[in-house]
Design an enzyme around this catalytic site. Structure first.
Site, mmCIF file in Angstrom:
data_model
loop_
_atom_site.group_PDB
_atom_site.id
_atom_site.type_symbol
_atom_site.label_atom_id
_atom_site.label_comp_id
_atom_site.label_asym_id
_atom_site.label_seq_id
_atom_site.Cartn_x
_atom_site.Cartn_y
_atom_site.Cartn_z
ATOM 1 N N GLU A 101 11.247 43.631 -43.519
ATOM 2 C CA GLU A 101 12.296 43.807 -44.525
ATOM 3 C C GLU A 101 12.620 42.496 -45.234
ATOM 4 O OE1 GLU A 101 14.681 47.653 -42.851
ATOM 5 O OE2 GLU A 101 15.278 45.745 -42.008
ATOM 6 N N CYS A 114 16.398 36.717 -48.875
ATOM 7 C CA CYS A 114 16.277 36.478 -47.430
ATOM 8 C C CYS A 114 14.940 37.081 -46.988
ATOM 9 C CB CYS A 114 17.465 37.172 -46.758
ATOM 10 S SG CYS A 114 17.434 37.059 -44.983
ATOM 11 N N CYS A 121 10.404 39.784 -33.444
ATOM 12 C CA CYS A 121 10.640 38.412 -32.970
ATOM 13 C C CYS A 121 10.579 38.412 -31.455
ATOM 14 C CB CYS A 121 11.999 37.908 -33.437
ATOM 15 S SG CYS A 121 12.310 36.187 -32.947
ATOM 16 N N CYS A 125 17.161 37.074 -28.858
ATOM 17 C CA CYS A 125 18.575 36.691 -28.833
ATOM 18 C C CYS A 125 19.408 37.947 -28.584
ATOM 19 C CB CYS A 125 18.975 36.019 -30.135
ATOM 20 S SG CYS A 125 18.046 34.491 -30.408
ATOM 21 N N CYS A 128 20.820 40.292 -31.686
ATOM 22 C CA CYS A 128 20.008 40.412 -32.905
ATOM 23 C C CYS A 128 19.130 41.667 -32.880
ATOM 24 C CB CYS A 128 19.127 39.169 -33.040
ATOM 25 S SG CYS A 128 17.951 39.273 -34.390
ATOM 26 N N CYS A 348 23.034 40.159 -41.981
ATOM 27 C CA CYS A 348 22.386 39.255 -41.015
ATOM 28 C C CYS A 348 22.220 39.936 -39.675
ATOM 29 C CB CYS A 348 23.257 38.039 -40.737
ATOM 30 S SG CYS A 348 23.466 36.972 -42.101
#
Ligand code: SAH
Ligand code: SF4
Length: 378
Positions: A101, A114, A121, A125, A128, A348
């Site tokens: 995205e 962004c 990933c 974390c 996230c 975010c």
């Protein structure tokens, strides 16, 4: 027997992600002058032209050579959503049913894109959505730059005739410094006067803190650095940002100050996600201030953006204000990020794309270390 025609483009060199220096080398191998490579970069990145035959200031013979040996492979857009606040989110195919995205955030004086650097990933974390998806693979430089190319072509220009995208942040899916090999050429293209021509203030790489690559980046490229700190001590950061076990806060901050020193002590932005009852007390603010006071540091507080299956909650706005005020009293420059695009899950940490066939990541520190090292040097 001749090869199937759909095989042919794959054997051609994709020029989209090649930084200008490398493009010059490629042109040299074709027996062409370096300035021709710069012309080509301008056609692609500044004029948005990818058909070699339309590049009228290149000789006919060169155009033919390019048609035979090269291509400009653009990303395939699967969907586009626009938020009530004008934020745009695209989903791009990244092969084998995966997707990444990209988000555009318009503001009065700038337009920020962004971009993603990995399919998923590996760093996991705790807060996230991308991390919760796991890791599939690194994007290549063309796939990273392709997001910028596409957004500029897709969005209407600004009133002054300039492209809508004025700023680029590596804050989409993935850890950019775990994909150094592709992120560096992409960043170089963003900065190059023959490509996107953005100033170093307008290109930001956000990292959860891969220390050796912060040092490398400081030597290789001059972009703005944002660091996802999120906790003021190792005990808490180990839980929220597991890469901290490998690169703890002291080592991370030292690499940040080295980075700043290499670039005339330019400020580093420290991102701090505000998680209700977890890292948002005034005692945390005091601890954070002690780490950063007197250093080339700014703090950017990010109200937590919730997503399915995650139990954290966003700190109350009064708590965020008090935290910000506490830091300001210690003379720190502090801003709070405005949440944008929440209605289309574009805020975010909400980017999930489509990540299947993922490499299992929640396997403890040793596996994470191996995986990070592998992804980082791939
Ligand atoms: N991997 C990089 C960049 C991508 S994330 C990094 O971690 O820095 C961009 C920013 O959004 C980071 O500061 C990240 O910690 C933050 N973030 C992640 N999940 C979030 C969430 N759910 N709510 C708010 N911010 C989040
Ligand atoms: Fe990866 Fe950044 Fe999300 Fe952490 S915050 S899991 S490093 S994308």
């Amino acid at each position: 027997m001749s090869p199937p025609t759909d095989m042919q483009p794959q054997s051609r060199t994709n020029l989209l992600g090649m930084p200008v220096g490398e493009l010059e080398g490629y042109f040299d191998s074709l027996g062409e002058k370096p300035y021709r490579a710069r012309q080509l970069a301008q056609w692609i990145h500044q004029r948005g032209v990818v058909d070699f035959n339309a590049m009228t200031d290149l000789s006919k013979a060169l155009r033919q050579k390019l048609v035979e040996t090269a291509t400009v492979g653009l990303p395939e857009c699967l969907s586009r959503h626009e938020s009530a606040d004008g934020t745009v989110k695209w989903l791009f195919a990244s092969g084998s049913g995966q997707a990444i995205e990209t988000v555009f955030i318009p503001e009065a004086t700038r337009g920020t894109l962004c971009i993603s650097s990995q399919v998923g990933c590996a760093l996991d974390c705790a807060f996230c959505a991308t991390g919760a998806q796991g890791f599939n693979r690194n994007l290549d430089a063309a796939e990273i730059v392709g997001q910028v190319y596409f957004a500029i072509a897709d969005l209407p220009r600004r009133d002054n005739g300039e492209p809508a995208v004025t700023n680029v942040v590596f804050m989409g899916m993935g850890e950019p410094l775990a994909n150094y090999r592709s992120v560096l050429p992409a960043a170089r293209l963003l900065l190059s006067d023959y490509a996107y021509g953005l100033s170093r203030r307008r290109v930001t790489i956000s990292t959860s803190g891969i220390v050796p690559h912060i040092d490398r980046l400081g030597d290789d490229c001059n972009v703005s650095l944002a660091v996802s700190l999120h906790a003021p001590n190792d005990e808490l950061r180990d839980r929220l940002v597991p890469i901290n076990k490998l690169h703890p806060i002291d080592a991370l901050l030292d690499s940040c100050w080295r980075y700043a020193a290499k670039h005339s002590n330019r400020f580093i932005t420290f991102e701090y996600v505000m998680l209700c009852g977890v890292n948002d007390t005034l005692a945390h603010a005091d601890e954070l201030a002690s780490l950063l006071v007197g250093k080339p540091a700014k703090v950017n507080l990010i109200p937590f953006n919730p997503f399915d299956g995650n139990e954290f909650r966003r700190s109350a706005s009064g708590t965020i204000r008090a935290f910000q005020e506490r830091l300001r009293r210690r003379d720190l420059v502090v801003t709070t990020r405005k949440t944008r695009g929440e209605d289309i899950s574009a805020a975010c940490g909400q980017l999930a794309g489509k990540v299947s066939d993922r490499v299992k990541v929640r396997l403890g520190e040793k596996t994470m270390r191996d995986k990070t090292a592998r992804a980082a040097t791939a």
